[in-house]
Write an enzyme that holds these catalytic residues in place. Structure first.
Site, PDB file in Angstrom:
ATOM      1  CB  SER A  22      -0.883   0.034   1.251  1.00 29.76           C
ATOM      2  OG  SER A  22      -1.855  -0.967   1.190  1.00 29.76           O
ATOM      3  NE  ARG A  26      -2.686   4.766   0.375  1.00 32.40           N
ATOM      4  CZ  ARG A  26      -3.266   3.593   0.101  1.00 32.40           C
ATOM      5  NH1 ARG A  26      -2.531   2.594  -0.370  1.00 32.40           N
ATOM      6  NH2 ARG A  26      -4.552   3.414   0.290  1.00 32.40           N
ATOM      7  N   GLY A  92      -6.018  -3.788  -7.795  1.00 34.47           N
ATOM      8  CA  GLY A  92      -7.172  -2.941  -7.521  1.00 34.47           C
ATOM      9  C   GLY A  92      -6.750  -1.582  -6.985  1.00 34.47           C
ATOM     10  NE  ARG A 120     -10.524  -6.864  -6.697  1.00 38.40           N
ATOM     11  CZ  ARG A 120      -9.466  -6.492  -5.987  1.00 38.40           C
ATOM     12  NH1 ARG A 120      -8.252  -6.666  -6.470  1.00 38.40           N
ATOM     13  NH2 ARG A 120      -9.631  -5.957  -4.803  1.00 38.40           N
ATOM     14  CB  SER A 161     -13.264   0.354   0.733  1.00 33.15           C
ATOM     15  OG  SER A 161     -12.373   0.513  -0.356  1.00 33.15           O
ATOM     16  CG  ASP A 315      -5.298  -7.122   2.090  1.00 33.49           C
ATOM     17  OD1 ASP A 315      -6.420  -7.295   1.568  1.00 33.49           O
ATOM     18  OD2 ASP A 315      -4.594  -6.120   1.875  1.00 33.49           O
ATOM     19  NE  ARG A 346      -7.653 -12.568  -1.162  1.00 32.25           N
ATOM     20  CZ  ARG A 346      -6.888 -11.486  -1.076  1.00 32.25           C
ATOM     21  NH1 ARG A 346      -7.112 -10.601  -0.120  1.00 32.25           N
ATOM     22  NH2 ARG A 346      -5.910 -11.295  -1.925  1.00 32.25           N
ATOM     23  NE  ARG A 388      -3.016  -9.661   0.466  1.00 31.73           N
ATOM     24  CZ  ARG A 388      -1.853  -9.029   0.610  1.00 31.73           C
ATOM     25  NH1 ARG A 388      -0.841  -9.621   1.206  1.00 31.73           N
ATOM     26  NH2 ARG A 388      -1.687  -7.805   0.159  1.00 31.73           N
TER      27      ARG A 388
HETATM   28  C1  S3P Z   1      -5.589  -1.346  -0.005  1.00 29.17           C
HETATM   29  C2  S3P Z   1      -6.801  -1.404   0.625  1.00 29.17           C
HETATM   30  C3  S3P Z   1      -7.541  -2.648   0.874  1.00 29.17           C
HETATM   31  C4  S3P Z   1      -6.661  -3.878   0.687  1.00 29.17           C
HETATM   32  C5  S3P Z   1      -5.789  -3.786  -0.518  1.00 29.17           C
HETATM   33  C6  S3P Z   1      -4.898  -2.557  -0.453  1.00 29.17           C
HETATM   34  C7  S3P Z   1      -4.956  -0.033  -0.188  1.00 29.17           C
HETATM   35  O1  S3P Z   1      -8.631  -2.734  -0.010  1.00 29.17           O
HETATM   36  O2  S3P Z   1      -7.463  -5.049   0.597  1.00 29.17           O
HETATM   37  O3  S3P Z   1      -4.958  -4.943  -0.616  1.00 29.17           O
HETATM   38  O4  S3P Z   1      -3.733   0.027  -0.445  1.00 29.17           O
HETATM   39  O5  S3P Z   1      -5.655   0.982  -0.064  1.00 29.17           O
HETATM   40  P1  S3P Z   1     -10.028  -2.016   0.370  1.00 29.17           P
HETATM   41  O6  S3P Z   1      -9.680  -0.703   0.888  1.00 29.17           O
HETATM   42  O7  S3P Z   1     -10.846  -1.935  -0.879  1.00 29.17           O
HETATM   43  O8  S3P Z   1     -10.654  -2.937   1.389  1.00 29.17           O
END
Ligand code: S3P
Length: 429
Positions: A22, A26, A92, A120, A161, A315, A346, A388
């Site tokens: 993450s 970013r 995603g 998704r 989320s 996760d 999952r 995962r």
């Molecule tokens: C993430 C947020 C999570 C997580 C993903 C990474 C992120 O998803 O499952 O692996 O970096 O913001 P959600 O925020 O949609 O739950």
């Protein structure tokens, strides 16, 4: 690729888990917003983050590797119109956060992904981006965004989320007026912390009904940064569970990201009475980092994961389910419907795989109940393209009688390129 796992006796050693996914995403995206070059040390070189770096390159961000572990990121004065679709691969996070950044720019971009990402849901970001004034087409990938002329909104997100929240806040940076996102409980807050450290005006709070709010004011004056990316607790989680279930095991974790919106796994270890110790915290660009030690629990107690705990370990749930098979009683996972729209469903894959290994699992629309303790036996598990799932079942294989075979294990490179070698190094046969 197939990964073959045999039962091991124990686990011992030190792990600097791969850098946080993450935070790496970013750092690449936010470097593109800064007023000068940023320097990132130890970014994760997994496939998801490489997708982000490539997409940012198509939009004008230049990168230069100063060494194997250090990259200099130079933003473009103006983001450029890409000539090809932006390929987000399996990620995603890339698609949803980038969509937020593109929504305020006068560009016409198409974002595509692999077979898993193409299934998704993207309506969850299309809805708020459209109400801010962007044109957003596609409920699932590919999506097309024509940005520009956004106005800030107050958005009530139906799910906790970080991807939805971050998408809205990033769009808000280029909107007219403030943008506020309210979510049922606090999801990971890396976007808020990093943007604050770069000089953005971010206001956060908790409403009377317990919902969490994050607001941002528009700005185009964000400072460049130097950031050393800490280790990913979601990747460390596989070895944390291995340590908890392997007799006499002891695992030392270095440089672990211990942001409280990510440390739900330690709440579960506490419930199970798995021994652990968290060291003194330091800070990296507003992100808390610490070393930790985790050991074996002879008779772990069952646990419950529900409510605000869910986004704090979303996760990690596949590997938490593996831990549940060794707990004395029934562990419950609820309020985790989101697991059905991750890189795979999952809930189904974890339940089916664990049943194939001999575990007792009941599924619900939003979670599962797992009764233990169970002596697992080896099975063949298809990862279905989900990193995962592959790693969680590799950990289950460490305590299973016979051989566990994971097919489609190449998916592991998404987030943990050295998983197999860390497994070999830390386990004791
Ligand atoms: C993430 C947020 C999570 C997580 C993903 C990474 C992120 O998803 O499952 O692996 O970096 O913001 P959600 O925020 O949609 O739950």
């Amino acid at each position: 690729m197939t990964l073959t796992i045999h039962r091991v006796a124990s686990l011992e050693g030190e792990l600097r888990a791969p850098s946080d996914k993450s935070l790496t995403h970013r750092s690449y995206m936010f470097a593109g917003l800064a007023s000068g070059p940023s320097r990132v040390t130890h970014p994760l070189r997994g496939e998801d983050c490489e997708s982000t770096l490539r997409c940012m390159g198509q939009l004008g961000l230049q990168h230069e590797w100063l060494s194997e572990t250090e990259v200099l990121l130079t933003p473009a004065a103006r983001w450029s119109q890409p000539t090809e679709p932006l390929d987000c691969g399996n990620s995603g996070t890339t698609m949803r956060l980038l969509s937020g950044l593109l929504a305020s720019r006068e560009l016409d971009c198409t974002l595509i992904g692999d077979a898993s990402l193409s299934k998704r849901p993207m309506k969850r970001i299309g809805t708020p981006l459209r109400s801010m004034g962007a044109t957003f087409e596609g409920d699932t990938p590919p999506v097309r965004i024509l940005g520009g002329n956004l106005k800030g909104i107050v958005y009530d997100s139906p799910v906790a989320s970080a991807q939805i929240k971050s998408c809205c806040l990033l769009a808000g940076l280029g909107a007219e007026g403030d943008t506020i996102v309210r979510e049922p409980s606090l999801s990971r807050d890396h976007t808020e912390r990093m943007l604050l450290a770069m000089g953005a005006s971010v206001v956060r709070g908790v409403l009377e009904d317990g919902r969490s709010t994050s607001g941002i004011s528009p700005t185009d004056a964000l400072s460049p940064f130097e950031f050393s990316v800490p280790a990913d607790i979601s990747s460390a989680a596989f070895f944390i569970v291995a340590a908890a279930i392997l007799p006499q095991a002891r695992l030392v974790l270095r440089d672990l990201s211990v942001n409280p919106t990510r440390t739900g796994i330690f709440d579960v270890l506490e419930q199970c009475r798995v021994p652990f110790d968290l060291g003194e915290e330091r800070s990296e660009l507003g992100e808390p980092v610490a070393d930790a030690v985790v050991g074996w629990a002879r008779d772990p107690l069952p646990f419950e994961i529900s409510g605000p705990l869910v986004p704090r370990l979303i996760d990690e749930i596949p590997v938490m389910a593996v831990l549940a098979t060794q707990c004395l009683g029934t562990s419950i996972i609820r309020d985790a419907r989101e697991l059905r729209v991750k890189e795979s469903d999952r809930i189904e894959l974890v339940a089916n795989g664990l049943r194939a290994m001999g575990a007792t699992v009941e599924t619900f629309e939003d979670g599962m109940a797992i009764s233990g303790p169970t002596a697992l036996s080896g099975a063949t598990i298809d990862a279905h393209g989900d990193h995962r799932i592959a790693m969680a079942f590799a950990i289950a294989g460490l305590i299973a009688e016979g051989t566990t075979t994971i097919t489609g294990a190449d998916a592991i490179a998404t987030s943990y390129p050295n998983f197999e070698s860390d497994l070999m190094r830390l386990t004791i046969v």
